[in-house]
Scaffold this active site. Structure first.
Site, mmCIF file in Angstrom:
data_model
loop_
_atom_site.group_PDB
_atom_site.id
_atom_site.type_symbol
_atom_site.label_atom_id
_atom_site.label_comp_id
_atom_site.label_asym_id
_atom_site.label_seq_id
_atom_site.Cartn_x
_atom_site.Cartn_y
_atom_site.Cartn_z
ATOM 1 N N ASP A 89 -29.985 31.081 10.183
ATOM 2 C CA ASP A 89 -30.368 29.803 10.769
ATOM 3 C C ASP A 89 -29.233 29.370 11.705
ATOM 4 O O ASP A 89 -28.080 29.690 11.475
ATOM 5 C CB ASP A 89 -30.584 28.784 9.655
ATOM 6 C CG ASP A 89 -31.320 27.553 10.125
ATOM 7 O OD1 ASP A 89 -31.586 27.450 11.334
ATOM 8 O OD2 ASP A 89 -31.624 26.693 9.279
ATOM 9 N N PHE A 93 -30.197 22.371 11.773
ATOM 10 C CA PHE A 93 -30.692 21.473 10.724
ATOM 11 C C PHE A 93 -29.532 20.848 9.948
ATOM 12 O O PHE A 93 -29.563 19.671 9.602
ATOM 13 C CB PHE A 93 -31.616 22.220 9.758
ATOM 14 C CG PHE A 93 -32.125 21.341 8.641
ATOM 15 C CD1 PHE A 93 -33.165 20.450 8.873
ATOM 16 C CD2 PHE A 93 -31.549 21.371 7.381
ATOM 17 C CE1 PHE A 93 -33.625 19.611 7.855
ATOM 18 C CE2 PHE A 93 -31.998 20.543 6.367
ATOM 19 C CZ PHE A 93 -33.040 19.670 6.609
ATOM 20 N N GLY A 221 -38.424 21.324 12.427
ATOM 21 C CA GLY A 221 -38.511 19.869 12.363
ATOM 22 C C GLY A 221 -39.650 19.339 11.531
ATOM 23 O O GLY A 221 -40.067 18.190 11.693
ATOM 24 N N ASP A 271 -39.390 30.003 4.573
ATOM 25 C CA ASP A 271 -38.177 29.939 3.759
ATOM 26 C C ASP A 271 -38.101 28.542 3.165
ATOM 27 O O ASP A 271 -38.629 27.588 3.729
ATOM 28 C CB ASP A 271 -36.919 30.198 4.599
ATOM 29 C CG ASP A 271 -36.459 28.935 5.325
ATOM 30 O OD1 ASP A 271 -35.486 28.304 4.874
ATOM 31 O OD2 ASP A 271 -37.095 28.547 6.327
ATOM 32 N N CYS A 309 -46.605 37.061 -15.534
ATOM 33 C CA CYS A 309 -45.497 37.469 -14.674
ATOM 34 C C CYS A 309 -44.779 38.695 -15.257
ATOM 35 O O CYS A 309 -44.559 38.768 -16.461
ATOM 36 C CB CYS A 309 -44.509 36.304 -14.535
ATOM 37 S SG CYS A 309 -43.063 36.684 -13.527
ATOM 38 N N CYS A 311 -41.690 39.689 -14.061
ATOM 39 C CA CYS A 311 -40.306 39.657 -13.597
ATOM 40 C C CYS A 311 -39.372 40.082 -14.741
ATOM 41 O O CYS A 311 -39.785 40.098 -15.901
ATOM 42 C CB CYS A 311 -39.942 38.258 -13.091
ATOM 43 S SG CYS A 311 -39.536 37.055 -14.377
ATOM 44 N N CYS A 314 -39.319 37.392 -17.597
ATOM 45 C CA CYS A 314 -40.540 37.267 -18.404
ATOM 46 C C CYS A 314 -40.791 38.505 -19.266
ATOM 47 O O CYS A 314 -41.419 38.418 -20.318
ATOM 48 C CB CYS A 314 -41.736 36.996 -17.501
ATOM 49 S SG CYS A 314 -41.748 35.306 -16.832
ATOM 50 N N HIS A 340 -36.543 34.151 -11.896
ATOM 51 C CA HIS A 340 -37.992 34.047 -12.116
ATOM 52 C C HIS A 340 -38.689 33.393 -10.926
ATOM 53 O O HIS A 340 -39.706 33.897 -10.434
ATOM 54 C CB HIS A 340 -38.299 33.250 -13.391
ATOM 55 C CG HIS A 340 -39.747 32.860 -13.483
ATOM 56 N ND1 HIS A 340 -40.727 33.728 -13.926
ATOM 57 C CD2 HIS A 340 -40.389 31.709 -13.125
ATOM 58 C CE1 HIS A 340 -41.912 33.127 -13.835
ATOM 59 N NE2 HIS A 340 -41.730 31.899 -13.367
#
Length: 376
Positions: A89, A93, A221, A271, A309, A311, A314, A340
């Site tokens: 970025d 911002f 924005g 993102d 899930c 992952c 989990c 997670h």
């Protein structure tokens, strides 16, 4: 180079080639602001949880440890040992959020560091130099993120200046990429559309920046105070004027529902700090909605965060154990929760891509758009 492989309505399934690999879109970029995911996840963890693109921040890395140091260490990929695509970025911002510490002019922005108060100047050329030193695959243009609401006259002047800054960014990055010592000579520049929630200003600005024929375009924005409907209406209005053969990135958005609705309106890249930040506070995403793992009802719950899930968390740990970690203020609680949540977001994008390939995205949207944002 971006390839559009399939489309359902405005929703797009594509891929973007970068110097560090091909990105399957739609995609969620995992936010590692200062070259690290807040919540103690390493580059190796990012591979495990299915991250395609890591996102770092120009402003923060310029202040600490310094972009020149990162360059001398071989660039951001080598520094953090991540070999996949990286987007940086521009810092616009963050400078926007320092409203009491900054002064904007045609040249750029003068502001005080939030770390030690020292005076810093950043303009288009400085932002491109820093991002060139970092060596990311995608560099974001330096722009002004306009607060919502803002007077129409100010928004018009700001958008005109952001366009002039973009022209300077394009020239500067081309020059940096041509240097023999460029960290990543294939670095791409994405332009950013601004205009607050004035649809006509947004469209005119998009038309102008599209003429610069950049490798990609972002809608910036948003998610800074407007309603979800205003955000959706803005994306819908701008989408028609975004090049079809270039990736589209909706900056800083958002909830799972926001992402699904963004995909439905033609967005490819997303993102947001939300999955990691919320995770660190015990708010966990599941395929049935959002849970607060700190709630007493999970004290003796021996099931995983989400039975659907797969992952690493989990697969192995119970809600009761993770709740205990939070209550005991163990660092492991944050690590598990962030792991997670980011896995969930990366899996969400995978399932969106699969639904587009199977021509049933609208069915997926109908089932999950509201459900995933619901607090259980």
């Amino acid at each position: 180079m971006y390839t559009l492989k399939k489309q359902e309505g405005c929703a797009r399934r594509g891929e973007l080639e970068t110097p560090h690999g091909t990105v399957q879109t739609p995609v969620f970029m995992n936010v590692g602001t200062a070259a690290a995911i807040k919540g103690a996840l390493s580059a190796a963890d990012l591979k495990t949880i299915g991250c395609q693109v890591e996102l770092s921040n120009t402003y923060h890395l310029h202040l600490r440890p310094g972009d020149e140091l990162v360059r001398d260490m071989g660039g951001l990929h080598k520094f953090m040992t991540w070999d996949g695509p990286i987007l940086t970025d521009s810092g616009g911002f963050q400078i926007f959020s320092l409203s009491s510490l900054r002064k904007i002019s045609e040249e750029g922005v003068r502001f005080n560091s939030h770390i030690d108060g020292r005076h810093i100047f950043m303009g288009p050329e400085e932002s491109m130099r820093i991002q060139s030193n970092l060596g990311s695959d995608i560099a974001m243009a330096f722009d002004e993120c306009i607060k919502i609401p803002s007077p129409r006259e100010y928004v018009e002047k700001s958008c005109d200046r952001t366009y002039r800054w973009l022209v300077r960014c394009k020239a500067a990055l081309a020059e940096y990429n041509s240097r023999e010592d460029a960290v990543n000579p294939g670095q791409m520049l994405f332009g950013i559309n601004q205009g607050a929630v004035f649809t006509d200003i947004r469209i005119e600005h998009m038309k102008k920046i599209a003429e610069l024929d950049l490798p990609g375009y972002a809608i910036g924005g948003l998610a800074v105070g407007e309603t979800h409907q205003e955000m959706y209406d803005t994306i819908q209005a701008v989408e028609e004027f975004m090049p079809k053969d270039k990736p589209r990135y909706l900056m800083g958005v958002g909830t799972p529902g926001n992402i699904i609705e963004g995909v439905a309106r033609g967005v490819d890249f997303f993102d947001c700090v939300m999955p990691a930040r919320n995770g660190r506070h015990g708010h966990l995403f599941t395929w049935n909605g959002i849970i607060n793992i700190k709630n007493e009802k999970y004290m003796r719950d021996d099931l995983p965060i989400d039975p659907e899930c797969d992952c690493p968390v989990c697969k192995r740990y119970s809600k009761a154990y993770i709740r205990h970690l939070f209550k005991a203020n163990e660092m492991l609680a944050m690590r598990f929760a962030v792991m997670h949540n980011l896995y969930f977001y990366n899996k969400l994008m995978e399932r969106i891509r699969e639904s587009l390939e199977a021509d049933n995205f609208e069915q997926f949207r109908g089932k999950y758009s509201k459900l995933l944002d619901t607090r259980i």
